[in-house]
Write a protein that holds these residues in place. Sequence first.
Motif, PDB file in Angstrom:
ATOM      1  N   TYR A 137     -19.722   1.423   7.631  1.00  0.00           N
ATOM      2  CA  TYR A 137     -19.808   1.742   6.205  1.00  0.00           C
ATOM      3  C   TYR A 137     -18.800   2.842   5.837  1.00  0.00           C
ATOM      4  CZ  TYR A 137     -21.913   4.306   2.218  1.00  0.00           C
ATOM      5  OH  TYR A 137     -22.136   4.983   1.048  1.00  0.00           O
ATOM      6  N   ARG A 138     -18.727   3.872   6.645  1.00  0.00           N
ATOM      7  CA  ARG A 138     -17.806   4.972   6.347  1.00  0.00           C
ATOM      8  C   ARG A 138     -16.352   4.531   6.421  1.00  0.00           C
ATOM      9  NH1 ARG A 138     -21.279   9.300   9.958  1.00  0.00           N
ATOM     10  NH2 ARG A 138     -22.801   9.842   8.322  1.00  0.00           N
ATOM     11  N   LEU A 139     -16.024   3.686   7.403  1.00  0.00           N
ATOM     12  CA  LEU A 139     -14.662   3.166   7.479  1.00  0.00           C
ATOM     13  C   LEU A 139     -14.364   2.307   6.251  1.00  0.00           C
ATOM     14  CD1 LEU A 139     -11.954   2.629   8.803  1.00  0.00           C
ATOM     15  CD2 LEU A 139     -13.064   0.891  10.240  1.00  0.00           C
ATOM     16  N   SER A 140     -15.332   1.523   5.804  1.00  0.00           N
ATOM     17  CA  SER A 140     -15.141   0.693   4.612  1.00  0.00           C
ATOM     18  C   SER A 140     -14.885   1.556   3.380  1.00  0.00           C
ATOM     19  CB  SER A 140     -16.378  -0.183   4.382  1.00  0.00           C
ATOM     20  OG  SER A 140     -16.562  -1.078   5.449  1.00  0.00           O
ATOM     21  N   LEU A 141     -15.568   2.693   3.281  1.00  0.00           N
ATOM     22  CA  LEU A 141     -15.328   3.594   2.156  1.00  0.00           C
ATOM     23  C   LEU A 141     -13.896   4.120   2.185  1.00  0.00           C
ATOM     24  CD1 LEU A 141     -18.585   5.758   1.875  1.00  0.00           C
ATOM     25  CD2 LEU A 141     -17.952   3.733   0.566  1.00  0.00           C
ATOM     26  N   ARG A 142     -13.408   4.476   3.375  1.00  0.00           N
ATOM     27  CA  ARG A 142     -12.015   4.949   3.499  1.00  0.00           C
ATOM     28  C   ARG A 142     -11.037   3.886   3.020  1.00  0.00           C
ATOM     29  NH1 ARG A 142      -9.885   6.514   8.942  1.00  0.00           N
ATOM     30  NH2 ARG A 142      -8.193   7.269   7.647  1.00  0.00           N
ATOM     31  N   LEU A 143     -11.276   2.649   3.434  1.00  0.00           N
ATOM     32  CA  LEU A 143     -10.367   1.571   3.051  1.00  0.00           C
ATOM     33  C   LEU A 143     -10.432   1.310   1.547  1.00  0.00           C
ATOM     34  CD1 LEU A 143     -11.084  -0.812   6.043  1.00  0.00           C
ATOM     35  CD2 LEU A 143      -8.956   0.421   5.611  1.00  0.00           C
ATOM     36  N   ASN A 144     -11.631   1.366   0.976  1.00  0.00           N
ATOM     37  CA  ASN A 144     -11.758   1.185  -0.465  1.00  0.00           C
ATOM     38  C   ASN A 144     -11.036   2.291  -1.228  1.00  0.00           C
ATOM     39  OD1 ASN A 144     -13.464  -1.131  -1.535  1.00  0.00           O
ATOM     40  ND2 ASN A 144     -14.742  -0.447   0.171  1.00  0.00           N
ATOM     41  N   THR A 145     -11.111   3.516  -0.715  1.00  0.00           N
ATOM     42  CA  THR A 145     -10.400   4.628  -1.354  1.00  0.00           C
ATOM     43  C   THR A 145      -8.895   4.399  -1.312  1.00  0.00           C
ATOM     44  OG1 THR A 145     -12.143   6.219  -0.808  1.00  0.00           O
ATOM     45  CG2 THR A 145      -9.953   7.111  -1.257  1.00  0.00           C
ATOM     46  N   LEU A 146      -8.392   3.962  -0.154  1.00  0.00           N
ATOM     47  CA  LEU A 146      -6.951   3.722  -0.019  1.00  0.00           C
ATOM     48  C   LEU A 146      -6.499   2.577  -0.934  1.00  0.00           C
ATOM     49  CD1 LEU A 146      -6.621   4.155   3.841  1.00  0.00           C
ATOM     50  CD2 LEU A 146      -5.514   5.586   2.113  1.00  0.00           C
ATOM     51  N   LEU A 147      -7.297   1.545  -1.055  1.00  0.00           N
ATOM     52  CA  LEU A 147      -6.933   0.444  -1.948  1.00  0.00           C
ATOM     53  C   LEU A 147      -6.895   0.913  -3.403  1.00  0.00           C
ATOM     54  CD1 LEU A 147      -9.014  -2.460  -0.355  1.00  0.00           C
ATOM     55  CD2 LEU A 147      -6.521  -2.248  -0.364  1.00  0.00           C
ATOM     56  N   GLY A 148      -7.816   1.798  -3.770  1.00  0.00           N
ATOM     57  CA  GLY A 148      -7.801   2.354  -5.127  1.00  0.00           C
ATOM     58  C   GLY A 148      -6.554   3.160  -5.390  1.00  0.00           C
ATOM     59  N   ILE A 149      -6.130   3.934  -4.384  1.00  0.00           N
ATOM     60  CA  ILE A 149      -4.901   4.725  -4.512  1.00  0.00           C
ATOM     61  C   ILE A 149      -3.696   3.798  -4.623  1.00  0.00           C
ATOM     62  CG2 ILE A 149      -3.352   6.319  -3.291  1.00  0.00           C
ATOM     63  CD1 ILE A 149      -5.898   7.574  -2.052  1.00  0.00           C
ATOM     64  N   GLY A 150      -3.648   2.776  -3.759  1.00  0.00           N
ATOM     65  CA  GLY A 150      -2.510   1.872  -3.732  1.00  0.00           C
ATOM     66  C   GLY A 150      -2.348   1.058  -5.001  1.00  0.00           C
ATOM     67  N   PRO A 156      -8.916   6.819  -8.833  1.00  0.00           N
ATOM     68  CA  PRO A 156      -8.679   6.131  -7.557  1.00  0.00           C
ATOM     69  C   PRO A 156      -9.958   5.900  -6.752  1.00  0.00           C
ATOM     70  CG  PRO A 156      -7.094   7.905  -7.886  1.00  0.00           C
ATOM     71  CD  PRO A 156      -8.129   8.059  -8.953  1.00  0.00           C
ATOM     72  N   SER A 157     -11.008   6.677  -7.057  1.00  0.00           N
ATOM     73  CA  SER A 157     -12.269   6.545  -6.328  1.00  0.00           C
ATOM     74  C   SER A 157     -13.159   5.432  -6.878  1.00  0.00           C
ATOM     75  CB  SER A 157     -13.032   7.870  -6.382  1.00  0.00           C
ATOM     76  OG  SER A 157     -13.319   8.224  -7.733  1.00  0.00           O
ATOM     77  N   PHE A 158     -12.652   4.637  -7.816  1.00  0.00           N
ATOM     78  CA  PHE A 158     -13.460   3.595  -8.473  1.00  0.00           C
ATOM     79  C   PHE A 158     -14.152   2.696  -7.451  1.00  0.00           C
ATOM     80  CE2 PHE A 158     -14.176  -0.637 -10.085  1.00  0.00           C
ATOM     81  CZ  PHE A 158     -14.692  -0.446 -11.355  1.00  0.00           C
ATOM     82  N   PHE A 159     -13.385   2.127  -6.522  1.00  0.00           N
ATOM     83  CA  PHE A 159     -13.969   1.219  -5.534  1.00  0.00           C
ATOM     84  C   PHE A 159     -14.992   1.943  -4.664  1.00  0.00           C
ATOM     85  CE2 PHE A 159      -9.704  -1.099  -5.769  1.00  0.00           C
ATOM     86  CZ  PHE A 159     -10.181  -2.052  -6.649  1.00  0.00           C
ATOM     87  N   THR A 160     -14.633   3.133  -4.221  1.00  0.00           N
ATOM     88  CA  THR A 160     -15.524   3.884  -3.341  1.00  0.00           C
ATOM     89  C   THR A 160     -16.852   4.167  -4.026  1.00  0.00           C
ATOM     90  OG1 THR A 160     -13.568   4.934  -2.388  1.00  0.00           O
ATOM     91  CG2 THR A 160     -15.693   5.918  -1.872  1.00  0.00           C
ATOM     92  N   SER A 161     -16.812   4.633  -5.266  1.00  0.00           N
ATOM     93  CA  SER A 161     -18.042   4.963  -5.986  1.00  0.00           C
ATOM     94  C   SER A 161     -18.951   3.753  -6.126  1.00  0.00           C
ATOM     95  CB  SER A 161     -17.706   5.512  -7.378  1.00  0.00           C
ATOM     96  OG  SER A 161     -16.972   6.721  -7.278  1.00  0.00           O
ATOM     97  N   ALA A 162     -18.354   2.586  -6.292  1.00  0.00           N
ATOM     98  CA  ALA A 162     -19.150   1.364  -6.449  1.00  0.00           C
ATOM     99  C   ALA A 162     -19.895   0.989  -5.180  1.00  0.00           C
ATOM    100  CB  ALA A 162     -18.243   0.212  -6.869  1.00  0.00           C
ATOM    101  N   HIS A 163     -19.509   1.592  -4.041  1.00  0.00           N
ATOM    102  CA  HIS A 163     -20.127   1.237  -2.762  1.00  0.00           C
ATOM    103  C   HIS A 163     -21.048   2.320  -2.209  1.00  0.00           C
ATOM    104  CE1 HIS A 163     -16.701  -1.565  -2.917  1.00  0.00           C
ATOM    105  NE2 HIS A 163     -17.400  -2.325  -2.107  1.00  0.00           N
ATOM    106  N   LEU A 164     -21.202   3.424  -2.900  1.00  0.00           N
ATOM    107  CA  LEU A 164     -22.005   4.522  -2.364  1.00  0.00           C
ATOM    108  C   LEU A 164     -23.481   4.141  -2.304  1.00  0.00           C
ATOM    109  CD1 LEU A 164     -20.334   7.594  -4.113  1.00  0.00           C
ATOM    110  CD2 LEU A 164     -20.061   6.825  -1.735  1.00  0.00           C
ATOM    111  N   ARG A 165     -24.086   4.336  -1.142  1.00  0.00           N
ATOM    112  CA  ARG A 165     -25.492   3.979  -0.964  1.00  0.00           C
ATOM    113  C   ARG A 165     -26.405   4.713  -1.940  1.00  0.00           C
ATOM    114  NH1 ARG A 165     -25.816   4.275   5.681  1.00  0.00           N
ATOM    115  NH2 ARG A 165     -24.873   2.221   6.107  1.00  0.00           N
ATOM    116  N   GLU A 166     -26.036   5.960  -2.256  1.00  0.00           N
ATOM    117  CA  GLU A 166     -26.900   6.741  -3.138  1.00  0.00           C
ATOM    118  C   GLU A 166     -26.906   6.206  -4.568  1.00  0.00           C
ATOM    119  OE1 GLU A 166     -23.236   9.468  -2.293  1.00  0.00           O
ATOM    120  OE2 GLU A 166     -24.414   7.942  -1.238  1.00  0.00           O
ATOM    121  N   ASN A 167     -25.971   5.303  -4.877  1.00  0.00           N
ATOM    122  CA  ASN A 167     -25.914   4.734  -6.228  1.00  0.00           C
ATOM    123  C   ASN A 167     -26.725   3.450  -6.377  1.00  0.00           C
ATOM    124  OD1 ASN A 167     -24.304   6.808  -7.113  1.00  0.00           O
ATOM    125  ND2 ASN A 167     -22.379   5.710  -6.785  1.00  0.00           N
TER     126      ASN A 167
END
Length: 363
Positions: A137-150, A156-167
């Motif tokens: 899960y944590r590695l997936s968050l890193r990749l989602n963050t990088l894709l948002g930046i790219g 840029p955190s749009f993808f990451t925020s959509a995957h946060l367990r707390e949400n």
Amino acid sequence: MATVAKIPVIDISDDSQDQAQVAKELVEAAIEHGFIYIKNTGKDIPAEDVDGAFELAKKLFKETPVEEKQACTIQKNNRGWSAMHYETLDPKNQRVGDFKEAFNFGEPSPQGLLQQPIPPTISSSSAFITDFHTSCYRLSLRLNTLLGIGLSVTPPSFFTSAHLRENGASGTILRLLYYPAQSSITSEEGEEKSDGDVRAGAHSDYGSLTLLFRLKGQAGLEIQTREGEWVPVPVCPPGTEDDAQPPILVNIGDLLSYWTNGLLRSTVHRVVFPGAGAGASEGSNGMVEGESGEGERYSIAFFCHPVGTSKLEPVPSERVRKFGEENGQVKKNGERKMLTADEHLMSRLQASYLKLYEDEKKE
């Protein structure tokens, strides 16, 4: 030997690297291939944990009594055991269901506990399962963050925020997979194998992205090129043959494709019986040098999904907007119902698990 998929290998392990450049490389690979090899991620997922996960898979599929697995048969929440032929990933074209077994582990609770029954034979590994699930899960968050930046998504955190367990809860699954050796497949598994049968039918993945772990020497995965040809995906691409662990193979799923107006490619793929006949690539025998399709095959897939209520509307990115306009996606988006992540997942599961939903109708 077959012509193989030429998928880029990207090293994301060095924090001193230019992250914008790494992000760009990830995005370009996701656009062109929909698949990316990720190298040297030991700090995210230690090699000994990957080894431990494969040992767990062997214990689950080879040592666990079938009665224990049957008591954990997969439910509509997509958690549990899927028996041989129970799942059919390409129902329009498959004669029988997939020649594989699988076990799906859903998201752990906030307290780090499994939220589903598991066979007693592997109950002592429950903490390891949740830890490995969380590492993926944590590695997936890193990749989602990088894709948002790219993609210059705002923010840029749009993808990451959509995957946060707390949400909120999601359909994220850690899946152990077992494909029996060709020579061992008999009517005991429910169906004899015929030419043209596949181990896992052609499909795209249902979530946002997938992490795939494979073992050296075990052939079978193929992707469909833009020209419609099937080509095998080596476990170890050139330059990684001597690495202790094969690189993790990452592929883009349906939801990242929806979110980007189709810019990021959700590539269709399948698992075949490599060799003469029986689902091999057309024009080749589907084999990669140094790999074999004769023995058993194991793999581990982490299917990363966003929070279930996430809407599948294009993200705020100028590149995504322009691509959508140039390819008519903006108009199509306005004409179709805006699905949520859970709605998309449910529609795909109903198509794949025919028996599960047919049994419900009978009741």
